[in-house]
Motif scaffolding. Structure first.
Motif, PDB file in Angstrom:
ATOM      1  N   ASP A 100       0.794  -1.011   0.017  1.00 42.56           N
ATOM      2  CA  ASP A 100      -0.074  -0.033  -0.192  1.00 42.56           C
ATOM      3  C   ASP A 100       0.905   1.334   0.234  1.00 42.56           C
ATOM      4  OD1 ASP A 100      -1.870   2.144   0.567  1.00 42.56           O
ATOM      5  OD2 ASP A 100      -2.872   1.136   2.065  1.00 42.56           O
ATOM      6  N   ALA A 101       0.880   2.106  -0.829  1.00 46.29           N
ATOM      7  CA  ALA A 101       1.451   3.187  -1.189  1.00 46.29           C
ATOM      8  C   ALA A 101       1.447   3.997   0.150  1.00 46.29           C
ATOM      9  CB  ALA A 101       1.223   3.800  -2.440  1.00 46.29           C
ATOM     10  N   LYS A 102       0.385   4.172   0.909  1.00 45.61           N
ATOM     11  CA  LYS A 102       0.047   5.010   1.742  1.00 45.61           C
ATOM     12  C   LYS A 102       0.809   4.546   3.086  1.00 45.61           C
ATOM     13  CE  LYS A 102      -4.489   6.515   0.010  1.00 45.61           C
ATOM     14  NZ  LYS A 102      -6.011   6.949   0.472  1.00 45.61           N
ATOM     15  N   LEU A 103       1.043   3.204   3.234  1.00 46.67           N
ATOM     16  CA  LEU A 103       1.535   2.784   4.258  1.00 46.67           C
ATOM     17  C   LEU A 103       3.335   2.851   4.319  1.00 46.67           C
ATOM     18  CD1 LEU A 103       0.971   0.756   6.819  1.00 46.67           C
ATOM     19  CD2 LEU A 103       1.993  -1.179   5.416  1.00 46.67           C
ATOM     20  N   THR A 104       3.713   3.344   5.255  1.00 47.01           N
ATOM     21  CA  THR A 104       5.090   3.669   5.529  1.00 47.01           C
ATOM     22  C   THR A 104       5.874   2.548   6.095  1.00 47.01           C
ATOM     23  OG1 THR A 104       5.189   4.506   7.757  1.00 47.01           O
ATOM     24  CG2 THR A 104       4.853   6.050   5.589  1.00 47.01           C
ATOM     25  N   LEU A 105       7.092   2.463   5.835  1.00 50.65           N
ATOM     26  CA  LEU A 105       8.131   1.263   6.646  1.00 50.65           C
ATOM     27  C   LEU A 105       8.084   1.358   7.818  1.00 50.65           C
ATOM     28  CD1 LEU A 105      10.141  -0.993   5.920  1.00 50.65           C
ATOM     29  CD2 LEU A 105      11.770   0.937   5.812  1.00 50.65           C
ATOM     30  N   ALA A 106       8.052   2.677   8.359  1.00 46.03           N
ATOM     31  CA  ALA A 106       8.156   2.852   9.886  1.00 46.03           C
ATOM     32  C   ALA A 106       6.788   2.263  10.524  1.00 46.03           C
ATOM     33  CB  ALA A 106       8.222   4.080  10.211  1.00 46.03           C
ATOM     34  N   GLN A 107       5.666   2.385   9.832  1.00 48.26           N
ATOM     35  CA  GLN A 107       4.342   1.998  10.231  1.00 48.26           C
ATOM     36  C   GLN A 107       3.986   0.420  10.204  1.00 48.26           C
ATOM     37  OE1 GLN A 107       1.854   4.223   7.431  1.00 48.26           O
ATOM     38  NE2 GLN A 107       1.246   5.647   8.898  1.00 48.26           N
ATOM     39  N   TYR A 108       4.912  -0.272   9.249  1.00 52.93           N
ATOM     40  CA  TYR A 108       4.785  -1.887   9.099  1.00 52.93           C
ATOM     41  C   TYR A 108       5.846  -2.037  10.064  1.00 52.93           C
ATOM     42  CZ  TYR A 108       4.329  -6.194   6.764  1.00 52.93           C
ATOM     43  OH  TYR A 108       3.691  -7.361   6.321  1.00 52.93           O
ATOM     44  N   ARG A 109       6.774  -1.685  10.489  1.00 55.11           N
ATOM     45  CA  ARG A 109       7.949  -2.042  11.466  1.00 55.11           C
ATOM     46  C   ARG A 109       7.046  -2.080  12.866  1.00 55.11           C
ATOM     47  NH1 ARG A 109      13.660   0.711  10.306  1.00 55.11           N
ATOM     48  NH2 ARG A 109      14.358  -0.664   8.366  1.00 55.11           N
ATOM     49  N   GLN A 110       6.271  -1.027  13.077  1.00 54.43           N
ATOM     50  CA  GLN A 110       5.573  -0.901  14.445  1.00 54.43           C
ATOM     51  C   GLN A 110       4.915  -1.860  14.456  1.00 54.43           C
ATOM     52  OE1 GLN A 110       6.558   1.671  16.550  1.00 54.43           O
ATOM     53  NE2 GLN A 110       5.447   0.164  18.035  1.00 54.43           N
ATOM     54  N   GLU A 111       3.995  -2.298  13.446  1.00 51.09           N
ATOM     55  CA  GLU A 111       2.905  -3.420  13.614  1.00 51.09           C
ATOM     56  C   GLU A 111       3.636  -4.802  14.110  1.00 51.09           C
ATOM     57  OE1 GLU A 111      -0.309  -4.226  12.232  1.00 51.09           O
ATOM     58  OE2 GLU A 111      -0.946  -2.196  11.844  1.00 51.09           O
ATOM     59  N   VAL A 112       4.601  -4.856  13.580  1.00 53.09           N
ATOM     60  CA  VAL A 112       5.429  -6.243  13.988  1.00 53.09           C
ATOM     61  C   VAL A 112       5.947  -6.102  15.351  1.00 53.09           C
ATOM     62  CG1 VAL A 112       7.510  -7.660  13.435  1.00 53.09           C
ATOM     63  CG2 VAL A 112       6.446  -6.772  11.457  1.00 53.09           C
TER      64      VAL A 112
END
Length: 309
Positions: A100-112
């Motif tokens: 998703d272009a709106k999802l940042t790498l930092a946000q995804y890392r935080q999910e993990v």
């Protein structure tokens, strides 16, 4: 050569062939607390664990923590997997799409990291992470950034080699049962088993083309109603096919899971990624590996029955 020696050689060949092809069972997106026909969340969870126990199968559950494990009743369901001897991995907090272009790498890392705070307290915890939708990012920066993050955090990529679309047949099953709780669902059961068999054979054949051997397959399934109802049948089918069922840890010891293909196409098994990285192109049977279960769904709609095996 004597007849007896010929029999011995044949028996040895078939025994080694059966042992060579192995598969590990892994499940994503659980435990879910959503309401489904026929079974409660607790009943679905117990049905899955019961089928695995009946066949002495050690599996892995990749937990999407926001689906239930972040609540006491869902945490108890996840805990039951660890207590039964299964591995528990990380599948993010809310199942976002890294493409998703709106999802940042930092946000995804935080999910993990948020999910890890829960899974790390469970018995059976493993530092295994499976990408949601099997997608590693829509940019090289996301792909490389997540790979660096996983390495730094001590996480193994929870690769899938044998991808299935059980989720698509599960949608069909729940739609049918919601429309008519007494509907005949035997055609869906047969379609589900046929689908698993077709994918298993196709990915086995692909591993032989790519690696020249039978790799230890890691199969993707889901913590859902269709598996709660018929996982016992699915496991028995693999047994009847002569496949050896191994633990996910044993499968991940296969050197093929150390590879890091470029994954030019989003959402695919490790084997398809390797094939594309090596320029294999569209091979015979390719369309049946990327159709998301369209073949089975169309066959059910067209005939009122299940597709032939």
């Amino acid at each position: 050569m004597t007849f007896g020696r010929a029999l011995l050689i044949a028996a040895t060949f078939f025994a080694s062939t059966a042992q060579a092809q192995s598969v590990a069972f892994t499940f994503d997106d659980g435990p879910k607390l959503e309401t489904t026909p026929l079974l409660s969340p607790q009943q679905r969870n117990q049905a899955l664990l019961g089928a695995l126990a009946a066949h002495h199968v050690q599996a892995a559950l990749f937990v999407t923590c926001g689906y239930g494990a972040d609540k006491p009743e869902g945490y108890a369901l996840a805990k039951a997997w660890g207590q039964a001897g299964h591995a528990l991995g990380n599948h993010t907090m809310t199942h976002p799409d890294l493409n998703d272009a709106k999802l940042t790498l930092a946000q995804y890392r935080q999910e993990v990291q948020d999910c890890d705070r829960i899974t790390s307290t469970l018995p059976g915890y493993q530092k295994w992470f499976r990408y949601t939708f099997l997608r590693e990012g829509n940019t090289p920066e996301k792909r490389d950034g997540m790979r660096a993050f996983l390495k730094q955090s001590g996480y193994r990529n929870g690769y899938v080699s044998l991808d299935t679309s059980d989720w698509r047949l599960n949608e069909k099953l729940t739609d049918v049962l919601r429309a008519d709780p007494k509907a005949d669902i035997e055609p869906i059961r047969l379609a589900y088993l046929s689908h698993l068999r077709q994918r298993a054979i196709a990915y086995r054949d692909l591993s032989r083309k790519l690696e020249g051997r039978d790799i230890a397959q890691v199969m993707l399934m889901h913590h859902n109603l269709i598996n709660a109802l018929w996982l016992n049948d699915a496991i028995q089918q693999f047994v009847d096919m002569g496949w050896t069922i191994v633990t996910p840890a044993q499968a991940y010891a296969d050197p093929v899971y150390q590879l890091q293909p470029d994954r030019p196409a989003p959402g695919q098994s490790l084997l398809l990624s390797i094939a594309r990285t090596r320029g294999m192109g569209r091979f015979e049977g390719w369309e049946r590996l990327v159709d998301d279960g369209d073949f089975e769904i169309n066959a059910l709609a067209g005939s009122g029955g299940a597709p032939a095996r």
